[in-house]
Design an enzyme around this catalytic site. Structure first.
Site, PDB file in Angstrom:
ATOM      1  N   CYS A 286     -18.713  26.337 -16.318  1.00 11.82           N
ATOM      2  CA  CYS A 286     -19.480  27.586 -16.175  1.00 11.82           C
ATOM      3  C   CYS A 286     -20.795  27.420 -15.428  1.00 11.82           C
ATOM      4  O   CYS A 286     -20.944  27.918 -14.311  1.00 11.82           O
ATOM      5  CB  CYS A 286     -19.755  28.166 -17.561  1.00 11.82           C
ATOM      6  SG  CYS A 286     -18.250  28.585 -18.439  1.00 11.82           S
TER       7      CYS A 286
HETATM    8  N1  LIG Z   1     -14.491  26.801 -21.021  1.00 10.49           N
HETATM    9  C1  LIG Z   1     -15.531  27.548 -21.355  1.00 10.49           C
HETATM   10  O1  LIG Z   1     -16.351  27.134 -22.147  1.00 10.49           O
HETATM   11  C2  LIG Z   1     -15.729  28.942 -20.770  1.00 10.49           C
HETATM   12  C3  LIG Z   1     -16.715  29.747 -21.335  1.00 10.49           C
HETATM   13  C4  LIG Z   1     -16.892  31.031 -20.839  1.00 10.49           C
HETATM   14  C5  LIG Z   1     -16.105  31.482 -19.784  1.00 10.49           C
HETATM   15  N2  LIG Z   1     -15.157  30.680 -19.241  1.00 10.49           N
HETATM   16  C6  LIG Z   1     -14.336  31.230 -18.175  1.00 10.49           C
HETATM   17  O2  LIG Z   1     -13.025  31.461 -18.673  1.00 10.49           O
HETATM   18  C7  LIG Z   1     -12.064  31.243 -17.642  1.00 10.49           C
HETATM   19  C8  LIG Z   1     -11.028  30.233 -18.110  1.00 10.49           C
HETATM   20  O3  LIG Z   1     -11.683  29.003 -18.346  1.00 10.49           O
HETATM   21  P1  LIG Z   1     -11.029  27.841 -19.196  1.00 10.49           P
HETATM   22  O4  LIG Z   1     -12.130  26.905 -19.495  1.00 10.49           O
HETATM   23  O5  LIG Z   1     -10.216  28.363 -20.307  1.00 10.49           O
HETATM   24  O6  LIG Z   1     -10.026  27.215 -18.091  1.00 10.49           O
HETATM   25  P2  LIG Z   1      -8.847  26.157 -18.359  1.00 10.49           P
HETATM   26  O7  LIG Z   1      -8.639  25.460 -17.073  1.00 10.49           O
HETATM   27  O8  LIG Z   1      -9.120  25.372 -19.591  1.00 10.49           O
HETATM   28  O9  LIG Z   1      -7.588  27.071 -18.688  1.00 10.49           O
HETATM   29  C9  LIG Z   1      -7.014  27.913 -17.769  1.00 10.49           C
HETATM   30  C10 LIG Z   1      -5.513  27.943 -18.017  1.00 10.49           C
HETATM   31  O10 LIG Z   1      -4.951  28.904 -17.117  1.00 10.49           O
HETATM   32  C11 LIG Z   1      -3.691  28.416 -16.697  1.00 10.49           C
HETATM   33  N3  LIG Z   1      -3.316  29.108 -15.475  1.00 10.49           N
HETATM   34  C12 LIG Z   1      -3.791  28.952 -14.206  1.00 10.49           C
HETATM   35  N4  LIG Z   1      -3.205  29.825 -13.379  1.00 10.49           N
HETATM   36  C13 LIG Z   1      -2.348  30.573 -14.132  1.00 10.49           C
HETATM   37  C14 LIG Z   1      -1.471  31.622 -13.853  1.00 10.49           C
HETATM   38  N5  LIG Z   1      -1.330  32.118 -12.623  1.00 10.49           N
HETATM   39  N6  LIG Z   1      -0.747  32.124 -14.870  1.00 10.49           N
HETATM   40  C15 LIG Z   1      -0.863  31.632 -16.129  1.00 10.49           C
HETATM   41  N7  LIG Z   1      -1.699  30.642 -16.459  1.00 10.49           N
HETATM   42  C16 LIG Z   1      -2.433  30.120 -15.458  1.00 10.49           C
HETATM   43  C17 LIG Z   1      -3.920  26.924 -16.534  1.00 10.49           C
HETATM   44  O11 LIG Z   1      -2.712  26.219 -16.560  1.00 10.49           O
HETATM   45  C18 LIG Z   1      -4.803  26.637 -17.753  1.00 10.49           C
HETATM   46  O12 LIG Z   1      -4.036  26.304 -18.881  1.00 10.49           O
HETATM   47  C19 LIG Z   1     -12.851  30.815 -16.408  1.00 10.49           C
HETATM   48  O13 LIG Z   1     -13.116  31.938 -15.619  1.00 10.49           O
HETATM   49  C20 LIG Z   1     -14.145  30.301 -17.001  1.00 10.49           C
HETATM   50  O14 LIG Z   1     -15.225  30.426 -16.097  1.00 10.49           O
HETATM   51  C21 LIG Z   1     -14.949  29.419 -19.729  1.00 10.49           C
END
Ligand SMILES: NC(=O)c1ccc[n+]([C@@H]2O[C@H](COP(=O)([O-])OP(=O)(O)OC[C@H]3O[C@@H](n4cnc5c(N)ncnc54)[C@H](O)[C@@H]3O)[C@@H](O)[C@H]2O)c1
Length: 448
Positions: A286
């Site tokens: 982030c």
């Molecule tokens: N990790 C955090 O602490 C956090 C906090 C706030 C916001 N976010 C936001 O949340 C969002 C997700 O982050 P995250 O940390 O969970 O990412 P991540 O990489 O842990 O998980 C994303 C998942 O999406 C899957 N994926 C990708 N393309 C796909 C598709 N077309 N169809 C289905 N699944 C698909 C991936 O395989 C993965 O399992 C991002 O935008 C991030 O900025 C994350």
């Protein structure tokens, strides 16, 4: 009133209230999987969608790939109807679909919305009238209305529209930012207020009802763009303040002042000050990334986000500053980085989590290797580390039983399981980037 007489809005609200609404969550990662468990814990039937078939298989076998999510938690959710799938046709059976896919930067430091685009393209053929679609991925203001809505409208075979006013027919779309703080268990997830901005009145009301079933407080805002910008403001605020203390730390070191003592004193002020702490650089999915989503969008409006750029410049340089401090420390013992054996303590981007994304440790290891050091690491969360976005380490975890054989130990992540007294006692030189050795008095320590 009979069920048949209910409007689409009333019908979905009733399903949410009675927990008959089926919730699909796309992206079973650090955000989506805990969210799925949260909905499941509130008696919703949840389907987790992911293109990573290994994750789908693990979840369906009752396993987990995120350290703080135990297999028992997945199994409990399975008992409540949770299952995972890579098959988007199941979207047809969902009442609500929440999108939690990655939003990284590309090699030119610009927003990479390919995951959001491909997700929306994949679900669009399966959406139905009265369904609620919520984007939770962090992104620049305008994404929901300028990207998600047109893709949904163009991609669905029924010619469904996304209502912008109070129309009930169509696919309802909202944005709601994720506010997770990995590794911080002091605030229960459902106690974190949930900001929600819908494309139309019905979307706002439905998204409010949905999240109101899970979170104690829903904060409705007037549009998806306001909700998108809210998330960016929160993260830019952190990024800029961390850069400020990182800069002041460097000044304090020259002046012989302990920045941590200064922060501890400043935070006794009961108003107008929030403590941020210096470190080896930003990490995670982030804070190092999201601000640049806004800088990029700002250019469309002929606007330069100077705070973001300056903060980025300071924070990006912190790993180099750590290397300089290590060089100083080694210099005192007539040594150079070239030829030294260095142990990097902690790989994760922050304490007590198993997330390596954008971690400053990756840059520090690469810089050390470039300068001719032999590098090892220790991190209880990573038995091995191979290759990923912007790194190729291919290393194995080194036990902490022979610290004396290293010329220096660099504390990059202050995991709480480490015994810092023992580390300082055994090491020849300790470069501490996290104030982990606070209270330990030793000439071996370089605090930076
Ligand atoms: N990790 C955090 O602490 C956090 C906090 C706030 C916001 N976010 C936001 O949340 C969002 C997700 O982050 P995250 O940390 O969970 O990412 P991540 O990489 O842990 O998980 C994303 C998942 O999406 C899957 N994926 C990708 N393309 C796909 C598709 N077309 N169809 C289905 N699944 C698909 C991936 O395989 C993965 O399992 C991002 O935008 C991030 O900025 C994350």
């Amino acid at each position: 009133m009979t069920t048949a007489a209910l409007s689409p809005l009333e019908e979905l609200k009733r399903k949410i209230e009675t927990r008959q609404a089926r919730v699909g969550i796309v992206g079973m990662g650090y955000v989506g999987l805990p969210l799925a468990l949260l909905f499941s814990g509130e008696r919703f039937r949840v389907t987790g969608f992911d293109i990573a078939t290994d994750k789908v298989a693990t979840l369906n076998a009752g396993g987990s790939y995120i350290v703080r999510i135990l297999p028992e938690m997945i199994q409990k959710a399975q008992g409540a109807g949770f299952h995972a799938t890579a098959d988007y046709s199941e979207v047809e059976r969902m009442d609500v679909v929440i999108i939690c896919v990655p939003t990284p930067l590309n090699e030119y430091h610009e927003p990479d919305l390919s995951f959001v685009t491909s997700t929306v393209q994949a679900i669009a053929p399966h959406v139905h009238d009265g369904q609620l679609i919520v984007l939770e991925s962090t992104t620049y203001p305008g994404t929901t209305e300028e990207l998600v809505v047109p893709l949904l409208e163009q991609g669905n075979p029924h010619g469904l529209k996304v209502p912008r006013e109070s129309e009930q027919q169509g696919v309802h779309v909202a944005f709601s930012p994720e506010r997770e703080d990995p590794g911080n268990d002091t605030v229960a997830r459902h106690d974190i207020p949930k900001v929600v901005g819908g494309c139309g009145m019905v979307a706002s009301e439905l998204a409010g009802a949905l999240y109101g079933a899970i979170f104690r407080r829903v904060v409705p805002v007037s549009s998806p763009s306001v909700a998108e910008m809210t998330k960016l403001l929160e993260n830019i605020y952190r990024c800029v303040n961390i850069a400020l203390v990182n800069e002041l730390k460097q000044l304090c070191m020259r002046m012989g002042i302990d920045i941590h003592e200064v922060i501890d004193a400043a935070k006794t002020k009961p108003f107008g000050f929030q403590a941020f702490y210096p470190g080896p650089g930003l990490g995670g999915h982030c804070i190092p990334i999201d601000p640049f989503y806004l800088s990029w969008k700002a250019r469309q409006f002929d606007f330069r986000t100077r705070f973001i750029e300056l903060a980025g410049e300071i924070n990006i340089n912190m790993p180099r500053f750590v290397i300089e401090q290590l060089a100083e420390g080694l210099n005192r013992a007539q040594k150079s980085i070239n030829g030294s054996k260095v142990l990097v303590l902690g790989l994760a981007y922050k304490r007590d989590i198993d997330d390596l994304r954008e971690s400053p440790s990756l840059t520090i290891i690469e810089l050390l290797r470039e300068k001719g050091a032999t590098v090892a690491y220790n991190d209880p969360f990573f038995p091995t580390v191979g290759q990923g976005r912007h790194y190729a380490l291919n290393m194995t975890n080194t036990p902490l039983d022979n610290l004396g054989e290293y010329d220096a130990v660099v504390i990059v992540t202050d995991h709480s399981t480490y015994d810092y007294h023992a580390i300082v006692e055994q090491a020849r030189l300790v470069v501490d980037t996290r104030n982990a050795t606070k209270g330990i008095d030793s000439p071996k320590i370089v605090r930076c």
